[in-house]
Design a protein around this motif. Structure first.
Motif, short mmCIF file in Angstrom:
data_model
loop_
_atom_site.label_atom_id
_atom_site.label_comp_id
_atom_site.label_asym_id
_atom_site.label_seq_id
_atom_site.Cartn_x
_atom_site.Cartn_y
_atom_site.Cartn_z
N GLN A 78 0.82 -1.21 0.00
CA GLN A 78 0.00 0.00 0.00
C GLN A 78 0.86 1.26 0.00
O GLN A 78 0.55 2.24 -0.68
N ILE A 79 1.94 1.25 0.79
CA ILE A 79 2.84 2.41 0.84
C ILE A 79 3.52 2.60 -0.52
O ILE A 79 3.64 3.73 -1.02
N LYS A 80 3.95 1.50 -1.12
CA LYS A 80 4.59 1.59 -2.43
C LYS A 80 3.62 2.12 -3.48
O LYS A 80 3.97 2.97 -4.31
N ASN A 81 2.37 1.63 -3.44
CA ASN A 81 1.35 2.10 -4.39
C ASN A 81 1.07 3.59 -4.20
O ASN A 81 0.91 4.33 -5.17
N LEU A 82 1.04 4.01 -2.93
CA LEU A 82 0.78 5.42 -2.63
C LEU A 82 1.89 6.30 -3.20
O LEU A 82 1.63 7.34 -3.80
N GLU A 83 3.14 5.88 -3.00
CA GLU A 83 4.27 6.65 -3.54
C GLU A 83 4.22 6.70 -5.07
O GLU A 83 4.48 7.75 -5.67
N ASN A 84 3.87 5.58 -5.69
CA ASN A 84 3.78 5.54 -7.16
C ASN A 84 2.69 6.45 -7.68
O ASN A 84 2.85 7.17 -8.68
N GLU A 85 1.54 6.43 -6.99
CA GLU A 85 0.41 7.26 -7.43
C GLU A 85 0.69 8.76 -7.27
O GLU A 85 0.30 9.57 -8.11
N LEU A 86 1.37 9.11 -6.17
CA LEU A 86 1.67 10.52 -5.92
C LEU A 86 2.90 11.00 -6.68
O LEU A 86 3.10 12.20 -6.87
#
Length: 301
Positions: A51-59
């Protein structure tokens, strides 16, 4: 400017950031490790990491610097965390209000109040409000003026009763009471002072007990009168000043509205008008507030 550019980037990317990601992100920040966050969330570690990795990718930004034992926030991470706290508070407030509505209640009103802020004018407004809003429940947060302003900014409370002086930027305010400063002590100690406004330089070598917030203001006024006070105790709460005075350790200098905390003590008003303050009801200016909070604020207008 950092916050504006950061969130401009987010909106340009049309991110699908959701509240679950914000909750995971906040847990990692507060626990210091992904494993600690996973334990707090009752999850295994891989989904939290994902989830943290996805959040960084999305932002499109890096939120953490990974260390050997603990992770540290980047500047982007610090900015997001300040917004995350507000988002989670709004989520919790909404859930709480919906829960109240489901039980037939019409909501909670969260008010921050300083220790000397429960003045008659405040209670009079509450009594008037209660007549037409019988199903409202009050949740009170105690703190000093600066703590309560911070709680307002974080959306932890709806309104606050605080005391001047304070920076008024971003706050809509209503004056509840103009308050003189008083000297307060045991009746046996206070009987030597005439029943009239007393000047600071009349206190002589009396052991003075000050609330820290007023220390510099009182000392400045005292210097203008060429009075060298015996500042025996300086503390962080008006209640502490009154407790020390009640123990016979000296004379407290505190606003008149704090007298209700220690009804057994005697007092005299100080003559110096420069030491007057105002108790004010404040809320965030140009910001979202519940209908109930708005109605309560208008009651005092």
């Amino acid at each position: 400017m950092v916050a504006i550019s950061f969130f401009s980037t987010i909106f340009e990317r049309e991110t699908s950031m959701n509240i679950d990601q914000i909750l995971y992100f906040s847990a990692v920040v507060e626990e210091g490790t992904i494993s600690g966050a996973a334990k707090r969330l009752h999850m295994s570690q891989p989904p939290v990491s994902m989830q943290i990795k996805n959040l960084e990718n999305e932002l499109g930004v890096k939120l953490f610097e990974r260390g050997a034992r603990q992770i540290r926030l980047t500047e982007a991470g610090k900015t997001l965390y300040s917004y995350a706290q507000k988002m989670i508070e709004i989520k919790n407030t909404a859930e709480e209000e919906m829960h109240d509505l489901s039980r037939g209640r019409k909501g909670n009103l969260k008010i921050g109040v300083i220790s000397s802020g429960s003045c008659p004018e405040f209670f009079s407004g509450i009594k008037s409000f209660k007549k037409t809003h019988k199903d409202i429940h009050f949740k009170i947060t105690d703190g000093n003026t600066y703590q309560l302003i911070d709680a307002l900014k974080k959306n932890s409370i709806d309104l606050a009763v605080i005391r001047t002086p304070f920076l008024t930027t971003g706050l809509e305010r209503i004056s509840l009471r103009r308050d003189p400063m008083t000297i307060i002590g045991l009746p046996s100690l206070m009987k030597k002072y005439p029943n009239r406004p007393i000047h600071l330089n009349e206190l002589g070598k009396e052991s003075l007990i000050l609330y820290r917030r007023w220390e510099k203001i009182i000392q400045t006024v005292a210097q203008e009168e060429k009075y060298k006070g015996n500042y025996f105790c300086v503390n962080d709460d008006a209640r502490t000043s009154l407790q020390w005075a009640e123990a016979g350790l000296g004379i407290a200098i505190a606003p008149a509205s704090s007298l209700s905390i220690a009804p057994k003590l005697a007092h005299r008003e100080l003559a110096e008008k420069e030491l007057y303050s105002e108790i004010m009801l404040v809320r965030r200016e140009h910001d979202f507030s519940s209908e109930i909070a708005d109605l309560f604020f208008q009651e005092f207008k």
